[in-house]
Write a protein that holds these residues in place. Sequence first.
Motif, PDB file in Angstrom:
ATOM      1  N   PHE A 320       0.830  -1.208   0.000  1.00 46.24           N
ATOM      2  CA  PHE A 320       0.000   0.000   0.000  1.00 46.24           C
ATOM      3  C   PHE A 320       0.863   1.257   0.000  1.00 46.24           C
ATOM      4  CE2 PHE A 320      -2.255   3.332   2.357  1.00 46.24           C
ATOM      5  CZ  PHE A 320      -3.433   3.420   1.633  1.00 46.24           C
ATOM      6  N   ASP A 321       1.870   1.281   0.888  1.00 47.27           N
ATOM      7  CA  ASP A 321       2.725   2.475   0.983  1.00 47.27           C
ATOM      8  C   ASP A 321       3.492   2.711  -0.313  1.00 47.27           C
ATOM      9  OD1 ASP A 321       1.855   2.845   3.547  1.00 47.27           O
ATOM     10  OD2 ASP A 321       3.589   1.865   4.494  1.00 47.27           O
ATOM     11  N   ARG A 322       4.013   1.648  -0.926  1.00 45.00           N
ATOM     12  CA  ARG A 322       4.789   1.823  -2.157  1.00 45.00           C
ATOM     13  C   ARG A 322       3.912   2.358  -3.292  1.00 45.00           C
ATOM     14  NH1 ARG A 322       5.358  -0.977  -6.659  1.00 45.00           N
ATOM     15  NH2 ARG A 322       4.259  -2.820  -5.850  1.00 45.00           N
ATOM     16  N   VAL A 323       2.737   1.741  -3.476  1.00 46.69           N
ATOM     17  CA  VAL A 323       1.861   2.161  -4.583  1.00 46.69           C
ATOM     18  C   VAL A 323       1.375   3.588  -4.369  1.00 46.69           C
ATOM     19  CG1 VAL A 323      -0.329   1.718  -5.737  1.00 46.69           C
ATOM     20  CG2 VAL A 323       1.157  -0.197  -5.122  1.00 46.69           C
ATOM     21  N   VAL A 324       0.979   3.921  -3.143  1.00 49.07           N
ATOM     22  CA  VAL A 324       0.493   5.269  -2.862  1.00 49.07           C
ATOM     23  C   VAL A 324       1.606   6.292  -3.072  1.00 49.07           C
ATOM     24  CG1 VAL A 324      -0.349   6.804  -1.046  1.00 49.07           C
ATOM     25  CG2 VAL A 324      -1.363   4.536  -1.341  1.00 49.07           C
ATOM     26  N   PHE A 335      -4.011  17.706  -8.794  1.00 47.79           N
ATOM     27  CA  PHE A 335      -4.752  16.660  -8.093  1.00 47.79           C
ATOM     28  C   PHE A 335      -4.130  16.355  -6.735  1.00 47.79           C
ATOM     29  CE2 PHE A 335      -5.817  16.095 -12.526  1.00 47.79           C
ATOM     30  CZ  PHE A 335      -7.174  15.838 -12.483  1.00 47.79           C
ATOM     31  N   ALA A 336      -5.022  16.123  -5.724  1.00 43.58           N
ATOM     32  CA  ALA A 336      -4.591  15.791  -4.363  1.00 43.58           C
ATOM     33  C   ALA A 336      -5.082  14.397  -4.013  1.00 43.58           C
ATOM     34  CB  ALA A 336      -5.148  16.809  -3.367  1.00 43.58           C
ATOM     35  N   LEU A 337      -4.183  13.573  -3.461  1.00 42.99           N
ATOM     36  CA  LEU A 337      -4.498  12.174  -3.151  1.00 42.99           C
ATOM     37  C   LEU A 337      -4.705  11.996  -1.660  1.00 42.99           C
ATOM     38  CD1 LEU A 337      -4.703   9.158  -3.935  1.00 42.99           C
ATOM     39  CD2 LEU A 337      -2.210   9.036  -3.652  1.00 42.99           C
ATOM     40  N   HIS A 338      -5.767  11.270  -1.307  1.00 38.66           N
ATOM     41  CA  HIS A 338      -6.000  10.863   0.077  1.00 38.66           C
ATOM     42  C   HIS A 338      -6.169   9.352   0.056  1.00 38.66           C
ATOM     43  CE1 HIS A 338      -7.231  11.370   4.279  1.00 38.66           C
ATOM     44  NE2 HIS A 338      -8.104  10.403   4.043  1.00 38.66           N
ATOM     45  N   GLY A 450     -21.312  10.880  -7.691  1.00 32.99           N
ATOM     46  CA  GLY A 450     -20.777  12.237  -7.631  1.00 32.99           C
ATOM     47  C   GLY A 450     -21.284  12.998  -6.414  1.00 32.99           C
ATOM     48  N   HIS A 451     -22.560  12.812  -6.107  1.00 34.45           N
ATOM     49  CA  HIS A 451     -23.146  13.499  -4.952  1.00 34.45           C
ATOM     50  C   HIS A 451     -22.502  13.043  -3.650  1.00 34.45           C
ATOM     51  CE1 HIS A 451     -26.102  14.825  -2.013  1.00 34.45           C
ATOM     52  NE2 HIS A 451     -26.292  13.557  -1.645  1.00 34.45           N
ATOM     53  N   LEU A 452     -22.350  11.725  -3.458  1.00 37.33           N
ATOM     54  CA  LEU A 452     -21.786  11.218  -2.200  1.00 37.33           C
ATOM     55  C   LEU A 452     -20.309  11.575  -2.063  1.00 37.33           C
ATOM     56  CD1 LEU A 452     -23.475   7.697  -1.914  1.00 37.33           C
ATOM     57  CD2 LEU A 452     -24.047   9.800  -0.676  1.00 37.33           C
ATOM     58  N   SER A 453     -19.574  11.497  -3.163  1.00 36.10           N
ATOM     59  CA  SER A 453     -18.151  11.850  -3.068  1.00 36.10           C
ATOM     60  C   SER A 453     -17.973  13.317  -2.724  1.00 36.10           C
ATOM     61  CB  SER A 453     -17.441  11.517  -4.381  1.00 36.10           C
ATOM     62  OG  SER A 453     -17.958  12.306  -5.435  1.00 36.10           O
ATOM     63  N   ASP A 454     -18.898  14.145  -3.200  1.00 36.99           N
ATOM     64  CA  ASP A 454     -18.816  15.577  -2.905  1.00 36.99           C
ATOM     65  C   ASP A 454     -19.221  15.866  -1.455  1.00 36.99           C
ATOM     66  OD1 ASP A 454     -18.554  18.389  -3.525  1.00 36.99           O
ATOM     67  OD2 ASP A 454     -20.735  18.470  -3.631  1.00 36.99           O
ATOM     68  N   LYS A 455     -20.289  15.232  -0.988  1.00 34.91           N
ATOM     69  CA  LYS A 455     -20.802  15.513   0.358  1.00 34.91           C
ATOM     70  C   LYS A 455     -19.969  14.860   1.456  1.00 34.91           C
ATOM     71  CE  LYS A 455     -24.415  17.901  -0.965  1.00 34.91           C
ATOM     72  NZ  LYS A 455     -24.536  19.350  -0.656  1.00 34.91           N
ATOM     73  N   LEU A 456     -19.506  13.635   1.239  1.00 35.08           N
ATOM     74  CA  LEU A 456     -18.804  12.915   2.297  1.00 35.08           C
ATOM     75  C   LEU A 456     -17.353  13.357   2.460  1.00 35.08           C
ATOM     76  CD1 LEU A 456     -20.173   9.294   1.718  1.00 35.08           C
ATOM     77  CD2 LEU A 456     -21.047  11.076   3.241  1.00 35.08           C
ATOM     78  N   GLY A 457     -16.769  13.846   1.372  1.00 35.70           N
ATOM     79  CA  GLY A 457     -15.406  14.351   1.473  1.00 35.70           C
ATOM     80  C   GLY A 457     -14.371  13.250   1.345  1.00 35.70           C
ATOM     81  N   GLU A 458     -13.101  13.631   1.559  1.00 37.09           N
ATOM     82  CA  GLU A 458     -11.986  12.722   1.361  1.00 37.09           C
ATOM     83  C   GLU A 458     -11.994  11.606   2.404  1.00 37.09           C
ATOM     84  OE1 GLU A 458      -8.462  15.001   1.515  1.00 37.09           O
ATOM     85  OE2 GLU A 458      -8.810  16.049  -0.363  1.00 37.09           O
ATOM     86  N   GLY A 459     -11.513  10.447   1.993  1.00 36.00           N
ATOM     87  CA  GLY A 459     -11.324   9.340   2.916  1.00 36.00           C
ATOM     88  C   GLY A 459     -12.577   8.609   3.306  1.00 36.00           C
ATOM     89  N   GLN A 460     -13.746   8.993   2.766  1.00 41.48           N
ATOM     90  CA  GLN A 460     -15.002   8.348   3.139  1.00 41.48           C
ATOM     91  C   GLN A 460     -15.372   7.309   2.086  1.00 41.48           C
ATOM     92  OE1 GLN A 460     -16.627   8.903   6.010  1.00 41.48           O
ATOM     93  NE2 GLN A 460     -14.978  10.308   6.596  1.00 41.48           N
ATOM     94  N   ASP A 461     -15.727   6.133   2.573  1.00 32.90           N
ATOM     95  CA  ASP A 461     -16.060   5.039   1.681  1.00 32.90           C
ATOM     96  C   ASP A 461     -17.577   4.923   1.550  1.00 32.90           C
ATOM     97  OD1 ASP A 461     -15.705   2.953  -0.014  1.00 32.90           O
ATOM     98  OD2 ASP A 461     -15.380   1.442   1.536  1.00 32.90           O
ATOM     99  N   PHE A 462     -18.015   4.522   0.375  1.00 32.20           N
ATOM    100  CA  PHE A 462     -19.435   4.240   0.180  1.00 32.20           C
ATOM    101  C   PHE A 462     -19.559   3.144  -0.863  1.00 32.20           C
ATOM    102  CE2 PHE A 462     -18.349   7.792  -2.582  1.00 32.20           C
ATOM    103  CZ  PHE A 462     -18.853   7.409  -3.815  1.00 32.20           C
ATOM    104  N   THR A 463     -20.666   2.444  -0.802  1.00 29.01           N
ATOM    105  CA  THR A 463     -20.921   1.321  -1.713  1.00 29.01           C
ATOM    106  C   THR A 463     -22.266   1.528  -2.397  1.00 29.01           C
ATOM    107  OG1 THR A 463     -19.696  -0.175  -0.273  1.00 29.01           O
ATOM    108  CG2 THR A 463     -21.156  -1.178  -1.898  1.00 29.01           C
TER     109      THR A 463
END
Length: 639
Positions: A320-324, A335-338, A450-463
């Motif tokens: 994980f650390d290497r790929v990130v 672009f900013a990565l979280h 798009g709506h959930l990614s915008d409202k939940l913000g960085e680092g939040q997972d949804f299915t």
Amino acid sequence: MRLPFIFTVSLIFLVSAGLSLLAASFAVTKIEETSEFAVRRALDLKGHDWAEVQSDGLRVVLTGTAPDEATRFNALTAAGTEVETSRVIDEMGVTATLDLAAPRFSAEILRNDSGISVIGLIPASQDRAALMDRLHSLGRTIEVSDLMETADYPKPKGWDDAINYAIEALSRLPRAKISASPGLVRITAIADSQAEKEQLEQDLTRAAPPSLRIGLSISAPRPVITPFTLRYLISDAGGQFDACSAQGEMARDRIVAAAQDAGLSGPYTCTIGLGVPSPRWPEAAELSIRALAEIGQGSITISDADITLIAAQGTQPALFDRVVGELENTLPEVFALHAVLPEPETEEQTGPIEFSATRSPEGLVQLRGRLGDETLRDMVDSYARAAFGSERVHVATRVAPDLPADWAVRVLAGLEALTQLHNGALTVTPESVDLTGLSHDKDAKAQIAGHLSDKLGEGQDFTLAITYQPPPEPKDALPDPELCEEQIAEVQSVGKIAFEPGSATIAADSRDSVNQIADILRACGAIRMEIQGHTDSQGREEMNQQLSQARAQSILNELRGRRIPTASYTAVGYGEAQPIADNDSEEGREENRRIEFRLIRPEPVESTETGLEALEAESNAPEAGQTDNTASDADAGDQ
């Protein structure tokens, strides 16, 4: 004997006068002959053998009929080179010119938010005031600019149909360019959505008279996507898009290719639209998807310029650390990565902390689970009743302490997403927001992502597990014209329409087929249909054409007798001109003797064509159904 002096003088005077008259007469005759000869020679040298020359004293009279005014003037000039122009008398005529051909009548109507402009050439017999009144009637506040010219020629065939249809089409199109000429109308317009575009094309096609050729070019603008979202997941079942956005076809192809390399399975949709945060969006998407594929499983969500990579639980930290780290160093600057690596599961179990909402196919909504305080519970209750209907919501939530700080945002964002589903279930936990259900909107999944990614913000997972199902057809909806054509063809494949030998009388055993076709057309409503008559090649071509036309018209009359509205139908005989089999065999001739039902489809319109010149060039081409339509046939074998 000497003569008296006065007598002598008189005699000398008379003799002199006689000699003078004789000399003058000789001189005039000589001048006449010389002038006539010179003028005739000059005219012959110029090729004016049609002109006659006559001398009348010092005058030269020109007669004859010139082929045109320029030739007549040239003959006068040639004569003037030999004698004084004042002596040339013009009595020549000019051949009557043929009637001038009527000009090409055409009108171009432009409509936008500023008003309507009409430019072109129309017949003088056109009721100009009535035409302007009809355009003004399209809207009380519409400004109409009349820039038309007129010519005093009769209205050509098809002109009234074209103008009437153009105005009817304009009533449906707030932004359009309509070019109308006799027998042809071409429409270029903009729709607000793809669905509206398809509906307009269907309505305009149905509304056109069957004798009128139409061309449609209706475009739907690219949607503005906000936030510009891409979400790609990899699980045991393979890869899939929850949302995919691209600024163009090349960008879309790059993103899809990267996803396919990462195991994309099943159908996908990637929307092309406006609002991309950076021209390097496809590059960032490619790098992110490849990084996720290298990790193995998880999700990658890009919302505008924010990228969230969530690995699957159990991913090796070193990998994980290497790929990130590699992804962070290769992403474009904007672009900013979280990145999130979930903690391993523990044995501790404190009971489920969750909020759930279900929406039934009937629209009933139930809210259950935990909310942080009374204020949040009142807020959730009010929002749900406003969104789903007060009488449809049942609330069974309870207040519980020690919930995550962003719990309210997650619950409200999930409820808002649930409103976009026909039926479904929402589950909110500290780790994730899960939404399942069914939607009648094929773009719902991408919009919710798009709506959930915008409202939940960085680092939040949804299915998301959302299934698309086409909306049910309205009970009064007309079938698709293409389907009507196919159904008629199926009827004829079973029972061909036949006629009595050598006549346009339908055979008795074919009436059942005609009845079935009538039932289909009755259900299809107003569609533009051409009933075509065809024959084999036996017999004289003219007789075949006449017979095929009569048979096509006979079918049209039969449909009218069964109370089928036939205003949008036309009967055309094609005779032996369009065989579908070899006429050298009886089997082939039997196939060629037929009746066909064909939709009259709009012609393609190049979006680059503007003005009336392209329209007129197209209009000069032979009209479909009128060049070969002299139609008709005679089943020679039946004659």
